[in-house]
Scaffold this motif. Structure first.
Motif, PDB file in Angstrom:
ATOM      1  N   GLY A 127       0.820  -1.208   0.000  1.00  0.00           N
ATOM      2  CA  GLY A 127       0.000   0.000   0.000  1.00  0.00           C
ATOM      3  C   GLY A 127       0.855   1.258   0.000  1.00  0.00           C
ATOM      4  O   GLY A 127       0.494   2.273  -0.615  1.00  0.00           O
ATOM      5  N   THR A 130       2.137   1.741  -3.767  1.00  0.00           N
ATOM      6  CA  THR A 130       1.164   1.675  -4.868  1.00  0.00           C
ATOM      7  C   THR A 130       0.964   3.003  -5.619  1.00  0.00           C
ATOM      8  O   THR A 130       0.884   2.993  -6.856  1.00  0.00           O
ATOM      9  CB  THR A 130      -0.195   1.142  -4.353  1.00  0.00           C
ATOM     10  N   PRO A 131       0.900   4.147  -4.919  1.00  0.00           N
ATOM     11  CA  PRO A 131       0.646   5.391  -5.657  1.00  0.00           C
ATOM     12  C   PRO A 131       1.679   5.690  -6.746  1.00  0.00           C
ATOM     13  O   PRO A 131       1.371   6.389  -7.724  1.00  0.00           O
ATOM     14  CB  PRO A 131       0.713   6.467  -4.557  1.00  0.00           C
ATOM     15  N   GLY A 134       0.135   4.121  -9.873  1.00  0.00           N
ATOM     16  CA  GLY A 134      -1.322   4.142 -10.034  1.00  0.00           C
ATOM     17  C   GLY A 134      -1.742   4.994 -11.218  1.00  0.00           C
ATOM     18  O   GLY A 134      -0.940   5.758 -11.771  1.00  0.00           O
ATOM     19  N   PRO A 135      -2.998   4.887 -11.611  1.00  0.00           N
ATOM     20  CA  PRO A 135      -3.507   5.614 -12.785  1.00  0.00           C
ATOM     21  C   PRO A 135      -3.357   7.125 -12.681  1.00  0.00           C
ATOM     22  O   PRO A 135      -3.167   7.788 -13.701  1.00  0.00           O
ATOM     23  CB  PRO A 135      -4.986   5.240 -12.822  1.00  0.00           C
ATOM     24  N   VAL A 136      -3.417   7.684 -11.469  1.00  0.00           N
ATOM     25  CA  VAL A 136      -3.306   9.130 -11.326  1.00  0.00           C
ATOM     26  C   VAL A 136      -1.908   9.573 -11.759  1.00  0.00           C
ATOM     27  O   VAL A 136      -1.723  10.475 -12.578  1.00  0.00           O
ATOM     28  CB  VAL A 136      -3.579   9.551  -9.859  1.00  0.00           C
TER      29      VAL A 136
ATOM     30  N   VAL B  70      -6.263   2.419  -0.168  1.00  0.00           N
ATOM     31  CA  VAL B  70      -5.131   2.784  -1.035  1.00  0.00           C
ATOM     32  C   VAL B  70      -5.475   2.541  -2.494  1.00  0.00           C
ATOM     33  O   VAL B  70      -5.203   3.366  -3.374  1.00  0.00           O
ATOM     34  CB  VAL B  70      -3.880   1.960  -0.640  1.00  0.00           C
ATOM     35  N   MET B  71      -6.088   1.386  -2.751  1.00  0.00           N
ATOM     36  CA  MET B  71      -6.391   1.041  -4.140  1.00  0.00           C
ATOM     37  C   MET B  71      -7.415   2.016  -4.741  1.00  0.00           C
ATOM     38  O   MET B  71      -7.322   2.366  -5.913  1.00  0.00           O
ATOM     39  CB  MET B  71      -6.918  -0.403  -4.242  1.00  0.00           C
ATOM     40  N   ASP B  73      -7.692   5.081  -4.126  1.00  0.00           N
ATOM     41  CA  ASP B  73      -6.969   6.308  -4.489  1.00  0.00           C
ATOM     42  C   ASP B  73      -6.288   6.166  -5.844  1.00  0.00           C
ATOM     43  O   ASP B  73      -5.984   7.163  -6.491  1.00  0.00           O
ATOM     44  CB  ASP B  73      -5.904   6.632  -3.426  1.00  0.00           C
ATOM     45  N   SER B  74      -5.982   4.935  -6.235  1.00  0.00           N
ATOM     46  CA  SER B  74      -5.279   4.780  -7.516  1.00  0.00           C
ATOM     47  C   SER B  74      -6.200   4.209  -8.601  1.00  0.00           C
ATOM     48  O   SER B  74      -5.741   3.653  -9.581  1.00  0.00           O
ATOM     49  CB  SER B  74      -4.025   3.919  -7.335  1.00  0.00           C
TER      50      SER B  74
END
Lengths: 431, 106
Positions: A127, A130-131, A134-136, B70-71, B73-74
């Motif tokens: 966790g 992950t950012p 990520g898609p963002v 968390v997921m 957020d992405s």
């Protein structure tokens, strides 16, 4: 079987074990089943593994081998459905202590990494990072990926052979890796080298165990100082190191734990995309009618990317360890047994993919390939990987009539990383 | 059993019969709901089963745990107050009549 499980596993770190039975020369259909040792890099290097997998899917889909002295006894799952079931079931199949069949590289302490952890610790650490993928974040990366792809492709020699792996696949994936870590850009090839050190038995790189440890030490030292810098700054950057350094779940990791997670992220972002980027060029060369489909309709690129990943399967397997006695496909698996989930086989399972051995860029269930795994450990960087591959093909189509592969590509001797070292390509520009 | 009222990613409405104990993700996937990608197969590891829970449904579908948080957020689509990953929602009689909109997950 119990006796086999108890046998002492002894191996000489100075020697590289090769199966005496499972060799590139052997006939996969004639060997005794119990002599088939899939954890044999040479059969992947020689591209013979598909025949072994095909036979096992037909004759013995849940396979047992106990004659490999470095690994000890292990099970192999070769069918799509069995692999998916085990991969999705973290409660009965643990990722600890390791996701490779080898428990550890001899002579080393095992570095803990979240891919080889179960919940709850896995979830906390995964966790944290992950950012970064990520898609963002991906929206920002998209433009950067395209700029770099354009730069690299525009510099390629025209009409004369060059090594696509080095000039394109390694260059692009390493630049991306440097960005994801916010690693000093000019030193980025160190990441590639460390990735190779991590995944390759030292003897195959001409390294002693001590030299290998020295390289890993340098890797750790470099990253530790970046880690502490970014922790001190307390920044909110979305690179892997800043995220690890500033999340309560990972900020206090000790040296070995940091190294473990770095190893995971370096290898995860390096060998995988790189090898799909090389293999795709070869598949399109070998299947001109499929290449023509993408040329005629660029909207098929994302589908082609999924098919490239299925067809190559850059990581051949992941390992689990049974947490309890369990039956799979009529076989009794005991608590503590090692199980290899052969994605490379599941991705060619005829009962799931029609004409599984053919490269078909617009097949109906193209997204259902298992190269990213399933369940809680599924590849977290898959969107970045897909974006890199999609953009590389978009830019290839703008520039080149075709990419011609000359000669036989040189592959790595590895049962885990399914890779290409050298592939000579002639780029033919568009008229 | 629960009847789930779904608006898929392309805006089409349909009703899905979901079995108790199944996940909402699986029920929508098996019904072939457009936009339900569910890439990781229910591991809370990809955020491609993102849905918006409509009406007062949020009070029925349980809490968001740390990893789902968390997921979310992405996820590919905007996270809203009624965002959930459908793999983390278990079907029960209590969910009969739930209304959900599938997010753009591509």
């Amino acid at each position: 079987m119990d006796n086999a499980a108890d046998q002492n596993v002894e191996a000489n770190p100075e020697e590289f074990y090769r199966s005496p039975t499972t060799t590139p020369e052997a006939d996969p259909w004639a060997l005794a089943l119990e002599d088939i040792d899939l954890a044999t890099g040479s059969i992947f290097q020689a591209q013979k593994h598909h025949e072994y997998f095909k036979r096992l899917r037909q004759e013995n889909p849940v396979h047992y081998h106990d004659k490999n002295p470095e690994i000890g006894p292990y099970w192999s799952l070769t069918r799509y459905e069995d692999i998916m079931a085990v991969d999705s079931d973290f409660e009965r199949f643990s990722s600890e202590p390791s996701i490779a069949l080898y428990d550890e590289v001899l002579g080393e302490e095992r570095a803990p990494m979240f891919i080889a952890m179960d919940p709850p610790k896995h979830n906390e650490q995964r966790g944290a990072v992950t950012p970064a993928v990520g898609p963002v974040r991906l929206k920002d990366l998209d433009k950067l990926i395209r700029e770099r792809t354009v730069e690299v492709l525009d510099e390629l020699p025209v009409g004369t052979p060059f090594n696509w792996v080095d000039k394109v696949s390694i260059e692009l994936t390493t630049r991306m890796l440097a960005t994801l870590f916010d690693f000093p850009f000019e030193d980025r090839r160190k990441l590639t080298y460390w990735s190779e050190v991590i995944t390759t038995p030292p003897i195959l790189m001409g390294l002693t165990i001590e030299e290998r440890l020295n390289h890993l030490g340098e890797c750790l030292q470099t990253f530790t100082s970046l880690f502490h810098e970014r922790k001190f700054e307390g920044n909110e950057s979305q690179d892997f190191i800043s995220l690890l350094a500033n999340n309560p779940a990972t900020a206090d990791m000790n040296g070995v734990e940091l190294l473990g997670n770095l190893m995971l992220l370096i290898v995860g972002g390096n060998d995988t995309t790189r090898n799909s980027m090389s293999a795709g060029v070869m598949f399109m060369h070998d299947n001109p009618a499929e290449f023509q489909k993408v040329k005629d309709n660029e909207a098929l690129i994302p589908s082609a990317v999924s098919e490239i990943i299925r067809y190559q399967t850059p990581l051949s397997y992941m390992r689990r360890t049974a947490k309890e006695d369990v039956e799979i496909g009529g076989k009794q698996i005991k608590k503590g047994d090692k199980i290899a989930m052969w994605y490379a086989s599941g991705n060619r399972d005829e009962s799931f993919f029609e004409d599984a051995d053919k490269f078909i860029i617009d097949r109906a269930n193209v997204r259902r390939h298992m190269a990213f795994g399933f369940g809680i450990h599924r590849c977290m960087g898959n969107r970045v990987a897909e974006a890199q591959l999609r953009i590389v093909w978009e830019e290839i189509l703008k520039r080149f009539e075709r990419l011609e592969v000359v000669g036989e590509p040189e592959r790595v001797e590895h049962s885990f990383v399914h890779g290409i070292k050298d592939m000579q390509v002639i780029a033919h520009p568009r008229q | 059993m629960a009847k789930i009222y779904v608006t898929d990613a392309s805006g089409t409405d349909q009703v899905v019969d979901a079995s108790n104990g199944d996940s909402l993700m699986n029920a929508l996937l098996e019904a072939g709901v457009d936009g339900m990608l569910a890439d990781c197969g229910g591991g809370c590891a990809c955020a491609t089963c993102h849905c918006y829970i409509e009406g007062d449904g949020m009070s029925l579908v349980g809490e968001v745990n740390a990893i789902e948080n968390v997921m979310l957020d992405s996820a590919a689509s905007e996270r809203r107050e009624n965002s959930r990953l459908s793999c983390q929602i278990d079907i029960s009689d209590a969910l009969d009549g739930l209304t959900v909109t599938v997010a753009e997950n591509g």
